[in-house]
Design an enzyme around this catalytic site. Sequence first.
Site, PDB file in Angstrom:
ATOM      1  N   ALA A  28      29.909  27.979  46.096  1.00 39.21           N
ATOM      2  CA  ALA A  28      30.047  26.815  46.970  1.00 39.21           C
ATOM      3  C   ALA A  28      31.411  26.879  47.650  1.00 39.21           C
ATOM      4  CB  ALA A  28      29.912  25.536  46.146  1.00 39.21           C
ATOM      5  N   LYS A  29      31.692  25.842  48.430  1.00 33.66           N
ATOM      6  CA  LYS A  29      32.945  25.810  49.202  1.00 33.66           C
ATOM      7  C   LYS A  29      34.176  26.009  48.339  1.00 33.66           C
ATOM      8  CE  LYS A  29      31.835  23.111  53.256  1.00 33.66           C
ATOM      9  NZ  LYS A  29      31.383  21.757  53.471  1.00 33.66           N
TER      10      LYS A  29
END
Length: 315
Positions: A248-249
């Site tokens: 994810a980010k």
Amino acid sequence: MPTVPSSRLAPSPTGALHLGNARTFLINWLIGRQSGWNLPLRIDDLDGPRVKAGADQQALADLTWLGLDWDGQPIYQSHRLSLYQAAVNNLLNRGLAYPCVCSRKEVESAASAPHAEDQSVRYPGTCDGRFISIHDAVAKTGRQPALRFRVPPGPVSFNDNFFGPQTFDLSTTSGDFVIAKADATPAYQLAVVVDDAEMGVTHILRGDDLLDSTPRQLLLYRALGLDSSIPHYIHVPLVVGLDGRRLAKRHGDTRLSSYRESGVPPERIVAMLARWCGINPGHDEITARELIGKFDLANLPHHQITFDPAASHLS
Ligand code: GLU
């Protein structure tokens, strides 16, 4: 079952495609292309608040850049609302689903035994048998109801082509689940079943975060009389960051579009993804097409793949 086997690529335009999504799409594409299956592409864009403008076009451009293609024009779920509505009405009219006015908060506080770490709580059936129709629910409570599918008691079993035999007992874990939200948007579980059956999808390949969605979907296939359309399921482990959490980010920018913008050749990404799929690409750069025939589910690692940016040689 349709005569030509079919899988599908089904991006959700809720964000940009990253390396983890790319790996799952590559596996799906390789299996489809080397087996001669149909491979349509569907944009799963029903999750209104999370859908990002332009993310559909971006996903198509990212897949194309990576060298993946698909058959026919992209199919948008948001253009197929009448199909989902018909399925919802069918279940409602046959008493297999019911209106529910409980808010998420109410469900959580009513659940008798919430699992401490598990965010999922069992719906206790508060609204089951409470209203005779949607209209009745609105009249009695002033709230627009969601619709829940009534889960029959007992376990649901299936054989996953990668993980093997699976058994879930939804009646004791999640309970009755939502098939249409209060704003009438069809829920993912319902839409995906209606679509996959209508599109003739015989093989679903996706991340193992959706493994526990499969028993819900199987119940819907059966309730909708679509038993003969039940597909084969192939769930694959996800790519995680160094902390073991799903990519994810927080793990840095692993969007395909960023690599493209910074001049990384797609063949280098494909070579890395190939290694993550149990294929020895033989070079640091390779095209997706050159991998056709080289993928074997038996060589796909059973563990999660850890992405280490320093070791990836992508920047
Ligand atoms: N669009 C879904 C996702 O991106 C996939 C749905 C599915 O494969 O059933 O997670």
